[in-house]
Design an enzyme around this catalytic site. Structure first.
Site, PDB file in Angstrom:
ATOM      1  N   SER A   1     -10.411   0.049   6.752  1.00  0.00           N
ATOM      2  CA  SER A   1      -9.782   0.044   5.415  1.00  0.00           C
ATOM      3  C   SER A   1      -8.933  -1.019   4.964  1.00  0.00           C
ATOM      4  O   SER A   1      -8.530  -1.160   3.912  1.00  0.00           O
ATOM      5  CB  SER A   1      -8.794   1.163   5.491  1.00  0.00           C
ATOM      6  OG  SER A   1      -9.426   2.617   5.050  1.00  0.00           O
TER       7      SER A   1
ATOM      8  N   LYS B   1       0.790  -1.067   0.062  1.00  0.00           N
ATOM      9  CA  LYS B   1       0.149   0.041   0.087  1.00  0.00           C
ATOM     10  C   LYS B   1       0.702   1.168   0.008  1.00  0.00           C
ATOM     11  O   LYS B   1       1.823   1.330   0.703  1.00  0.00           O
ATOM     12  CB  LYS B   1      -1.023  -0.011   1.309  1.00  0.00           C
ATOM     13  CG  LYS B   1      -2.070   0.912   1.267  1.00  0.00           C
ATOM     14  CD  LYS B   1      -2.715   1.193   2.513  1.00  0.00           C
ATOM     15  CE  LYS B   1      -3.779   1.970   2.502  1.00  0.00           C
ATOM     16  NZ  LYS B   1      -4.890   2.102   3.487  1.00  0.00           N
TER      17      LYS B   1
ATOM     18  N   SER C   1     -10.015   2.288   2.424  1.00  0.00           N
ATOM     19  CA  SER C   1      -8.935   2.802   1.673  1.00  0.00           C
ATOM     20  C   SER C   1      -7.989   1.973   0.959  1.00  0.00           C
ATOM     21  O   SER C   1      -7.453   2.383  -0.141  1.00  0.00           O
ATOM     22  CB  SER C   1      -8.335   4.061   2.470  1.00  0.00           C
ATOM     23  OG  SER C   1      -7.340   3.377   3.532  1.00  0.00           O
TER      24      SER C   1
HETATM   25  N1  GLN Z   1     -13.749   4.867   5.710  1.00  0.00           N
HETATM   26  C1  GLN Z   1     -12.911   5.349   7.033  1.00  0.00           C
HETATM   27  C2  GLN Z   1     -12.424   6.890   6.903  1.00  0.00           C
HETATM   28  O1  GLN Z   1     -12.825   7.250   5.798  1.00  0.00           O
HETATM   29  C3  GLN Z   1     -11.852   4.508   7.373  1.00  0.00           C
HETATM   30  C4  GLN Z   1     -10.624   4.661   6.694  1.00  0.00           C
HETATM   31  C5  GLN Z   1      -9.368   3.924   6.975  1.00  0.00           C
HETATM   32  O2  GLN Z   1      -9.644   2.881   7.843  1.00  0.00           O
HETATM   33  N2  GLN Z   1      -8.137   4.338   6.561  1.00  0.00           N
HETATM   34  O3  GLN Z   1     -12.142   7.500   7.683  1.00  0.00           O
END
Ligand code: GLN
Length: 484
Positions: A179, A78, A155
């Protein structure tokens, strides 16, 4: 047509050890897949040449029996993990020229175990998002899409899509509010967010430091155990990393679950929960029951406050973490008349709309007049949520819920994009776990009527990933999900 990219890591390792296949052949097969699938936009930087030359080194290690845990296994990383000498952008314009001088601990651990890196994976900008649509490099396309291109989830959309489409053997990911788990569910792959502190955060671009945690996204449960064993470990460079011993997670696989108490939280089943997802949830419970587990109804009474608390705490921490992108020391710089204007121009141009929204919310809830009303209140709610789990785990050993309340949706879906709250609501089953610091896995349970993957979530006690692996192994066998 079946090829080497169909193999799991465990299968690949056994064929590598028996010399049935070579690391170069394996890497070439993934590079081929990767080149055939640029349409998914999963990778943002490729390091395939380096991977191929590392594969030659791996070959020598197999030849002289000095092969390590993951020798010659090609991974995707990532783009939130700093990789020495390799561009690391967090998929933001503000970092799109950033080449780290150092390696994150998690990726270093993987390298030390002999893994190879094929490249850096697309993601939501600074990991803020649930659909990979906030990436500066454009959305990832879910490999399960039929006619309409669908989101891969976020994400870690690039990580999940790349694993689903077999463009890498497995991928690293991070999870601040879901995410790892949500994109895993959307792409029909398996991902685990370990307990907060299991993996070092050193060298991972920070979003919300008290919630961020790294973990693997893999083709199956066994590979998650293998990868997590390599990624996890105490690191003096991260003061929140845990000194707890890391068990060999693979040893949990295949252990029987007779008498295991599986909690089903009533609050996760509101009226109107997608009936397909509800019925897969019942099916998952039945699979575990058939293996000897006991199903227990539990309550997590403060669940409804989890999303609002998360969307105060995460932006608050983000606003502080992102203050460092000022155009002075590294990353994008847009000149202006004097220093203030340089800051303003750099940040105006460098950050996308969602990141700006979070910085604004975060700065607001931390400001003098509102700190007590929002930030402090959210911290108190966080404690209540943690208490809910502590109470629940008096009655059960593990908790089973769906991963997401919805199936993958179309890229550009106006309902999600016009009102960010609609996007945030998709995190309803995942954020509590981060607020409480617990480990949780998402694994595929089956396909929806639209032939799209749906995921189930297993939540464990802190530092009890073992029980998750134990239960997941049986759930995976019972679900018998067919990978792409
Ligand atoms: N969807 C969540 C956010 O936008 C989680 C994102 C994440 O876990 N990095 O904060």
């Amino acid at each position: 047509m079946s090829d080497l990219t169909d193999l799991t890591i465990a299968e690949s390792l056994s064929k590598l050890k028996s010399r049935e296949i070579s690391p170069v052949e394996l890497t070439q097969a993934y590079v081929q897949k990767l080149n055939d699938n640029h349409k998914y936009n999963a990778f943002v930087t490729l390091t395939a040449e380096k991977a191929l030359s590392d594969a030659e080194e791996a070959e020598k290690r197999y030849a002289n029996n000095t092969n390590r845990l993951l020798e010659g296994i090609p991974l995707g990383i990532k783009d939130l993990f700093c990789t020495k000498g390799i561009k690391t952008t967090a998929c933001s314009h503000i970092l799109d020229n950033f080449i780290p001088q150092y390696e994150s601990t998690v990726t270093q651990n993987l390298l030390d175990d002999g893994a190879l890196f094929l490249g850096k994976l697309n993601m939501d900008e600074f990991a803020m998002g649930g659909s990979n649509e906030t990436s500066y490099f454009g959305p990832v396309v879910n490999p399960w899409s039929k006619n309409t291109p669908l989101v891969a989830g976020g994400s870690s959309g690039g990580s999940a899509a790349a694993v689903a489409a077999k463009m890498c053997a497995a991928a690293t990911a991070t999870d601040t509010g879901g995410s790892i788990r949500e994109p895993s569910a959307f792409c029909g792959v398996t991902g685990i967010k370990p307990t907060y502190g299991r993996c070092s955060r050193y060298g991972i671009v920070a979003f919300a430091s008290s919630l961020d945690q790294a973990g693997p996204i893999c083709k199956d449960v066994r590979d998650c155990a293998l990868l997590l064993n390599s990624m996890a470990g105490y690191d003096p460079k991260d003061s929140t990393s845990s000194k707890r011993e890391i068990p060999d997670f693979s040893l949990s696989l295949g252990k029987d679950i007779k008498g295991l108490k599986v909690g089903i939280p009533a609050e996760y089943r509101p009226d109107g929960l997608n009936p397909e997802i509800a019925s897969y949830w019942d099916k998952a419970a039945q699979i575990l029951k058939d293996c000897g587990a006991e199903i227990i109804n539990i309550n997590l009474p403060h669940t409804k406050y989890a999303l609002p608390a998360y969307y105060v705490i995460a932006p608050a921490e983000a606003s502080s973490n992102l203050a460092r992108y000022d155009g002075v020391r590294y990353g994008l710089r847009v000149d202006g008349n004097g220093l203030d204007e340089q800051y303003i121009n750099t940040r105006t141009e460098g950050f996308g709309a969602e990141v700006k929204r979070r910085i604004l919310i975060g700065t607001y809830v931390l400001s003098a007049g509102y700190y007590d009303a929002y930030y402090l209140k959210a911290q108190k709610v966080r404690r209540l949520i943690k208490n809910d789990f502590d109470n629940a785990f008096q009655k059960c050993d593990i908790i089973l819920t769906p991963t997401s309340p919805i199936e993958p949706f179309a890229i550009g879906d106006t309902k999600m994009l016009e009102n960010p709250i609609n996007m945030y609501l998709n995190d309803v089953f995942t954020v509590s776990v981060n607020l409480a610091g617990l480990p949780a896995m998402s694994l595929p349970i089956g396909l929806s009527q639209n032939s799209l993957p749906l995921g189930m979530q297993l939540i464990g006690r802190a530092f009890d990933e073992d029980t998750i692996f134990k239960a997941a192994y049986h759930l995976e066998r019972g679900a018998n999900f067919v990978r792409m």
